[in-house]
Enzyme design. Sequence first.
Site, PDB file in Angstrom:
ATOM      1  N   ASP A   1      47.961  38.574  54.581  1.00  0.00           N
ATOM      2  CA  ASP A   1      48.505  37.647  53.588  1.00  0.00           C
ATOM      3  C   ASP A   1      50.008  37.520  53.820  1.00  0.00           C
ATOM      4  O   ASP A   1      50.703  38.526  53.966  1.00  0.00           O
ATOM      5  CB  ASP A   1      48.230  38.184  52.172  1.00  0.00           C
TER       6      ASP A   1
ATOM      7  N   GLU B   1      45.956  33.230  57.531  1.00  0.00           N
ATOM      8  CA  GLU B   1      45.847  32.013  56.736  1.00  0.00           C
ATOM      9  C   GLU B   1      46.130  30.810  57.622  1.00  0.00           C
ATOM     10  O   GLU B   1      47.030  30.843  58.447  1.00  0.00           O
ATOM     11  CB  GLU B   1      46.896  32.004  55.620  1.00  0.00           C
TER      12      GLU B   1
ATOM     13  N   CYS C   1      38.709  37.475  43.034  1.00  0.00           N
ATOM     14  CA  CYS C   1      38.529  38.930  43.040  1.00  0.00           C
ATOM     15  C   CYS C   1      37.853  39.340  44.348  1.00  0.00           C
ATOM     16  O   CYS C   1      36.784  38.815  44.683  1.00  0.00           O
ATOM     17  CB  CYS C   1      37.668  39.358  41.851  1.00  0.00           C
TER      18      CYS C   1
ATOM     19  N   CYS D   1      34.292  41.248  43.316  1.00  0.00           N
ATOM     20  CA  CYS D   1      33.094  40.570  42.804  1.00  0.00           C
ATOM     21  C   CYS D   1      33.089  39.058  43.061  1.00  0.00           C
ATOM     22  O   CYS D   1      32.083  38.395  42.810  1.00  0.00           O
ATOM     23  CB  CYS D   1      32.936  40.829  41.298  1.00  0.00           C
TER      24      CYS D   1
ATOM     25  N   ASP E   1      48.910  41.041  46.591  1.00  0.00           N
ATOM     26  CA  ASP E   1      48.912  40.650  48.007  1.00  0.00           C
ATOM     27  C   ASP E   1      47.788  41.339  48.778  1.00  0.00           C
ATOM     28  O   ASP E   1      47.191  40.763  49.693  1.00  0.00           O
ATOM     29  CB  ASP E   1      50.265  40.988  48.652  1.00  0.00           C
TER      30      ASP E   1
HETATM   31 ZN    ZN Z   1      35.955  41.168  39.939  1.00  0.00          ZN
END
Ligand code: ZN
Length: 383
Positions: free
Chosen positions: A193, A275, A329, A332, A358
């Site tokens: 990142d 990226e 996230c 998840c 980051d």
């Molecule tokens: Zn999560």
Amino acid sequence: MKLVVQVRLLPTAEQAAALEATLRACNDTANFASVTAFTTGDRREYALRKHTYREVKARGLGAQAAQHVIKKVADAYTTLKAGIRAGNLGPKGSARRARAESKPVTFRADAAQPFDDRCLSWDHTARTVSIWTTTGRVKNVAFVGSLDQLKMLAVCRKGESDLVCRDGMWFLYATCEIPDVPVTEPDGFIGVDLGIANIATTSDGTRHCGKGLNAVRHRNRELRRRLQAKATKSAKRLLKKRRRTEARFAADTNHTIAKQIVTEAERTGRGIALEDLGGIRDRVRLRKPQRVTLHSWSFHQLGSFIAYKAARHGVAVIHVDPAYTSQTCSACGHVDKANRPSQATFSCTSCGFAEHADVNAARNIASRGVAGWAVSHAANDAA
Ligand SMILES: [Zn+2]
């Protein structure tokens, strides 16, 4: 793969005088040839050579240097034309563009000059070069560089080198051709990142912070503000010098970071996910004061340093879409602006996963790298 290696020359005072006289003679002559190119409209190398070769040689340049000077002039016109076509000097009718088109291209007295193997020879053991000058061949000019660069130079140098004088220092920029190394099939990816406070953060949690670099930039910005008000010639010169120092410092920082990331990827058998920087200017997560420090070229530079160092070691590199990597996230997959309670922290509103912002983004980039690699290789297998 082609790349340019820079070495610094350490000429004696006498040698430096010969080099300086040579650059000056080459560029004086280039200015003469440029006027001819401008007035006759013959700007291609072959046509320009017909018009100018005799006079250029008569001005004390040897046959080789004469050809290089003429080619340099022709190349400058090609570059100018391409720049105008790309709109770098503004639209048709703009003052800048009209000014550039209304007069011949000019060369500074110390503009770079290319040398081929007949005008420049290298002794890698003694670390000296022998170079053609207007006052005869100058031998045993010492040069220095990093061990890596010297090794590459000795093995892979091919073609021309540019002689450059910058801030009173002498350099040679030598072109090297590096043989391709086959890419190792990666076992996972390191995600990287890019940011301001931390120039690069990896999915392993390593943060390469830009403290030194940001301090230099900040100091220079302050200085710029004070000097710009003055607008004197010496103030301008000082500003220019500072800008170059800053660029050199940024390049050094980027080299170090790139090297560490590539070494870690190679050691662990992984590839590197970066990226895709296409839209970096438009990124909304940068607040106003940061936009000032954002130098998108610096990110592109870091990306290209990583790419070529990786290519030299057969490390796979993949570019991924960075959209929402900072709000997603990595545990998840829940996407939510509220996952970022502050610039530095990530805290998932769905599963409770918390991590440095980051690092979380870098982990998302890593998993997009894995997915992207699988897709592109499935396509390769099918084809
Ligand atoms: Zn999560």
